[in-house]
Design a protein around this motif. Sequence first.
Motif, PDB file in Angstrom:
ATOM      1  N   GLY A 163       0.597  -1.268  -0.270  1.00 17.05           N
ATOM      2  CA  GLY A 163       0.018  -0.037   0.118  1.00 17.05           C
ATOM      3  C   GLY A 163       0.500   1.440   0.116  1.00 17.05           C
ATOM      4  O   GLY A 163       0.646   1.997  -0.978  1.00 17.05           O
ATOM      5  N   VAL A 164       1.615   1.412   0.467  1.00 17.25           N
ATOM      6  CA  VAL A 164       2.496   2.668   0.862  1.00 17.25           C
ATOM      7  C   VAL A 164       3.123   2.822  -1.151  1.00 17.25           C
ATOM      8  O   VAL A 164       3.564   3.582  -1.071  1.00 17.25           O
ATOM      9  CB  VAL A 164       4.090   1.844   1.509  1.00 17.25           C
ATOM     10  CG1 VAL A 164       5.292   3.083   1.183  1.00 17.25           C
ATOM     11  CG2 VAL A 164       3.770   2.188   3.288  1.00 17.25           C
ATOM     12  N   THR A 192      -4.323  -4.563  -4.550  1.00 18.40           N
ATOM     13  CA  THR A 192      -3.190  -3.555  -3.926  1.00 18.40           C
ATOM     14  C   THR A 192      -1.417  -3.787  -4.304  1.00 18.40           C
ATOM     15  O   THR A 192      -0.695  -3.433  -5.034  1.00 18.40           O
ATOM     16  CB  THR A 192      -3.201  -3.254  -2.183  1.00 18.40           C
ATOM     17  OG1 THR A 192      -4.495  -2.999  -2.377  1.00 18.40           O
ATOM     18  CG2 THR A 192      -1.824  -2.412  -1.873  1.00 18.40           C
ATOM     19  N   PHE A 193      -1.435  -5.405  -3.942  1.00 18.56           N
ATOM     20  CA  PHE A 193       0.142  -6.389  -4.689  1.00 18.56           C
ATOM     21  C   PHE A 193       0.087  -5.728  -6.115  1.00 18.56           C
ATOM     22  O   PHE A 193       1.609  -5.565  -6.722  1.00 18.56           O
ATOM     23  CB  PHE A 193       0.142  -7.214  -4.377  1.00 18.56           C
ATOM     24  CG  PHE A 193       1.099  -8.433  -4.790  1.00 18.56           C
ATOM     25  CD1 PHE A 193       2.553  -7.791  -5.086  1.00 18.56           C
ATOM     26  CD2 PHE A 193       1.163  -9.157  -6.075  1.00 18.56           C
ATOM     27  CE1 PHE A 193       3.329  -8.637  -4.862  1.00 18.56           C
ATOM     28  CE2 PHE A 193       2.330  -9.937  -6.485  1.00 18.56           C
ATOM     29  CZ  PHE A 193       3.362  -9.590  -6.570  1.00 18.56           C
ATOM     30  N   LEU A 220       9.413  -9.950  -5.987  1.00 16.75           N
ATOM     31  CA  LEU A 220       8.298 -10.759  -5.548  1.00 16.75           C
ATOM     32  C   LEU A 220       7.370 -10.992  -4.997  1.00 16.75           C
ATOM     33  O   LEU A 220       6.475 -10.511  -4.652  1.00 16.75           O
ATOM     34  CB  LEU A 220       9.749 -11.695  -4.539  1.00 16.75           C
ATOM     35  CG  LEU A 220      11.394 -11.569  -5.291  1.00 16.75           C
ATOM     36  CD1 LEU A 220      11.742 -12.428  -4.499  1.00 16.75           C
ATOM     37  CD2 LEU A 220      10.840 -12.097  -7.109  1.00 16.75           C
ATOM     38  N   ASP A 221       6.855 -12.179  -3.869  1.00  9.57           N
ATOM     39  CA  ASP A 221       5.594 -12.843  -3.180  1.00  9.57           C
ATOM     40  C   ASP A 221       5.462 -11.284  -2.278  1.00  9.57           C
ATOM     41  O   ASP A 221       6.399 -11.727  -1.761  1.00  9.57           O
ATOM     42  CB  ASP A 221       6.151 -14.169  -3.160  1.00  9.57           C
ATOM     43  CG  ASP A 221       5.600 -15.017  -4.484  1.00  9.57           C
ATOM     44  OD1 ASP A 221       4.938 -14.632  -6.431  1.00  9.57           O
ATOM     45  OD2 ASP A 221       5.558 -16.344  -4.658  1.00  9.57           O
ATOM     46  N   ALA A 225       6.468  -6.995   0.456  1.00  6.00           N
ATOM     47  CA  ALA A 225       6.849  -8.548  -1.054  1.00  6.00           C
ATOM     48  C   ALA A 225       8.874  -7.274  -0.821  1.00  6.00           C
ATOM     49  O   ALA A 225       8.746  -5.859  -1.173  1.00  6.00           O
ATOM     50  CB  ALA A 225       6.395  -7.751  -1.796  1.00  6.00           C
ATOM     51  N   PRO A 226       9.235  -7.722  -1.796  1.00  4.50           N
ATOM     52  CA  PRO A 226      10.600  -7.739  -2.157  1.00  4.50           C
ATOM     53  C   PRO A 226      10.237  -6.585  -3.513  1.00  4.50           C
ATOM     54  O   PRO A 226      10.122  -7.237  -4.550  1.00  4.50           O
ATOM     55  CB  PRO A 226      11.641  -8.142  -2.203  1.00  4.50           C
ATOM     56  CG  PRO A 226      10.909  -9.993  -1.733  1.00  4.50           C
ATOM     57  CD  PRO A 226       9.430  -9.979  -1.243  1.00  4.50           C
TER      58      PRO A 226
END
Length: 306
Positions: free
Chosen positions: A96-97, A115-116, A133-134, A247-248
């Motif tokens: 979200g950021v 969102t992702f 990534l995940d 997530a990375p």
Amino acid sequence: MRPAPAARATGAALLALACLAALTGCGRAGAAPGGKPTVVIGAKQFTEQWIIGEMYKKGLEKAGYDVELKSNIGSTEIIDSALTSGQIDLYPEYTGVILQVLAAQERIPHSAAATFREAKKFQEQRGHGLTMLDPTPFQNKNAVGVKPALAKKYGLKTIGDLRKVPKVRFAEYPDNIEGAVGYTEMAKRYGLTNTKVKSLNIGLQYTALDHGEVEAADVFTTDPQLAKGDYTLLEDDKGFYGFQNVAPVVHEDVLKEQGPGFAKVLNRIDGLLTEKAVQDLNRAVDTVRLTPGEVAERFLKANGLL
């Protein structure tokens, strides 16, 4: 404790320069003994990020990758600058950021998955060769916390219910008074005209609530202090704080250089991070006083990754 706007802007600029200068020469370090470049991992300046950064480092080293960890880099804008300039290769970010701070989106997706997807799309279309990534099962959202006695006295269930309280002193950490998910925008969204902000560093808001120095505070949903039930979280019924899985964010060329096993290690680590697990990990550092490295090592060993 709250500097004037000009002072804040100048201070932020100087801090950004100082943090980035400290990283100069660290990104894309020379080739490791195995022939692949050293990967530089970044982490922001609070407990949860330190722990996750240590997990990434230790897990990748166990799998045979050469990595370097740079913790305590700073705010979203500062660490993003370090990433896009190539001074670090990856760091864990909140989905979200990415949309609220970096993409400056006003519309918040209605699910964690959406969102992702939007955050990943944004990163991949920026032109810096980035991807994600995940995401983790857990999310660490900003939330508004009050003492249960206050919630009972005024019938507080949602953030908007704070309008029922005659006067509200609101604890907010300095970096989040302004900004997309900051106090000022939150107060506008919920029509809170009876609140006055009190600037406190992260962690001090709980003591302020306990001692009656503030009536409400910005907290994080994975804070270990919330586990005992000594605080009531008010419902964010307008969805102001959005969804915040981790997530990375990583350079695509790093993934290609390191091979498919690199991403698999990070995805496996992140897949273990539930909200309960992260609360316990944060408590081990903030309350038990273990180091982030010790906590990360114990967790990875318990889950068969070390």
